[in-house]
Design a protein around this motif. Structure first.
Motif: not given
Ligand code: PLP
Length: 395
Positions: A91-93, A96-100, A232, A235, A247
């Motif tokens: 789980d990353w961002r 503001r958007s989630p990134l997987r 980037m 989580a 962070h």
């Protein structure tokens, strides 16, 4: 007594040759820590708090400079293991958007900090191999990443820059190209490399570095992640008061961070002193091969850190040899600090396809190591060889 000549380093009767487990605390780090321990909370807005904040930000600049990074891309953690646990998550961002990231690829010879897979489910972790010298098999990595299914998410890749057991240096630039081609992100565990070889995140050397202060003469229990950018980000592992820009929450470990910063300042200079360290390491290997001609020095044919040698003495268990050295006043290790005490070869040797039962002995030194300490090692080695019926030339 010099500040760094406490029990941990050199006494009249002992020589500490286990720098890869932990390097001796530098006097500069000790001094910076002492001063920082007196400081206020760096999140406080009053003058005392601002003074503490300056200490944190100075250290951040020093750590960033060590990696060719921007200070705002450094996040302090409680060490490399926490840094790895933070980065190795699906789980990353991105802004503001989630990134997987759907899958993690880890080098089979990595340290347990990354080998454990962090926050990925075990089924979402694949190990990629190294050759018999311990160097990443680039074709195998390209092939495994080539079959990654991007429809469920991106590939995340971890690799060590230099191996903690063998000292073997990985072709990180080429690994970074392969990962980029696959559309992935590369996490580089630079814990053993930093301060020994130049590491620069700005020259295609991966997307994130993992550092640990105690391998470069700073204190234990503090480390960092250093990124190419902070657009980037993973989580957070620790949520709370919003420190480290959210962070990594929790009041900063001021003493640790200040000590880390001071050690980082010294580390850049110390890379230049590595040829002298290599000469002492080579002396260790010459002595080993003279006393035990059938000894195997792992990774000897490839690029290695100047300070490390990892060798198997056929017929002699590494743990037994380690105890003999310890009794003779020499601190060396049988594999890494985390895996010592286990019987049999380390996972690094296994990954290299070496299946001897003896394991291997690691001698790891540093700028502070003296010829006299290596002389003491040679004497202990000669005694061990005599006891084993090996060659017994006077050292
Ligand atoms: N990565 C490597 C290559 C290491 O050698 C070590 C420590 O031995 C770690 C990670 C873990 O570092 P820390 O002790 O700061 O958690």
């Amino acid at each position: 007594m010099r500040p760094n000549q406490g029990e941990f380093r050199v006494t009249a009767t002992r020589a500490y040759l286990d720098f890869n487990a932990s390097a001796p605390l530098l006097p500069q780090a000790r001094e910076a820590m002492g001063a920082a321990l007196e400081l206020a909370n760096p999140s406080s807005v009053h003058a005392e708090g601002r003074t503490a904040r300056r200490a944190v930000e100075n250290a951040r600049r020093s750590v960033a400079a060590l990696a060719g990074a921007k200070p705002e891309h450094v996040v302090f953690t409680s060490g490399a293991t926490e840094a790895a646990s933070m980065l190795l998550t699906p789980d990353w961002r991105m802004g503001r958007s989630p990134l997987r990231f759907s899958h993690l690829y880890v080098c089979a010879a990595d340290h347990p900090a990354t080998l454990s897979g962090g926050r990925f489910a075990p089924g979402d972790v694949t190990l990629y191999g190294v050759d018999p010298n311990g160097v990443v098999d680039l074709a195998a990595l390209a092939s495994v990443l080539g079959s990654h299914d991007k429809s469920s998410g991106l590939p995340l890749v971890a690799v060590h820059a230099a191996n903690n057991e063998t000292g073997v240096i990985q072709p990180v630039g080429r690994i970074a190209e392969i990962v980029k081609t696959a559309g992935g992100v590369l996490i580089v565990d630079a814990v053993q490399a930093v301060g020994r070889i130049p590491v620069d995140i700005a020259v295609g050397y991966g997307d994130f570095f993992i550092f640990s202060a105690h391998k470069i003469g700073g204190p234990k229990g503090v480390g960092a992640i250093v990124g190419m950018s902070d657009l980037m980000m993973p989580a957070p592992l620790i949520a709370g008061g919003g420190q480290e820009k959210g962070h990594r929450a929790g009041t900063e470990n001021l003493g640790g961070i200040a000590g880390f910063g001071a050690a980082a300042e010294m580390a850049r200079e110390r890379v230049d002193a590595m040829p002298g360290v290599a000469a002492l390491r080579d002396r260790v290997e010459e002595a080993v091969l003279a006393r035990f001609p059938d000894a195997v020095v792992h990774g000897k044919g490839v690029e290695r850190l100047a300070n490390t040698t990892f060798f198997t003495l056929p017929g002699l268990k590494a743990e037994t040899a380690q105890i003999a050295f310890d009794l003779a006043g020499i601190a060396v290790s049988a594999g890494s600090a985390c895996s010592s005490g286990r019987i049999g070869p380390s996972h690094v040797l296994k990954a290299m396809g070496f299946d001897g039962d003896e394991g291997a002995l690691r001698v790891s030194i540093g700028v502070e190591t003296t010829p006299a300490e290596i002389g003491r090692f040679e004497v202990a080695l000669a005694t061990l060889a005599e006891r084993r019926g090996g060659r017994s030339k006077a050292a």
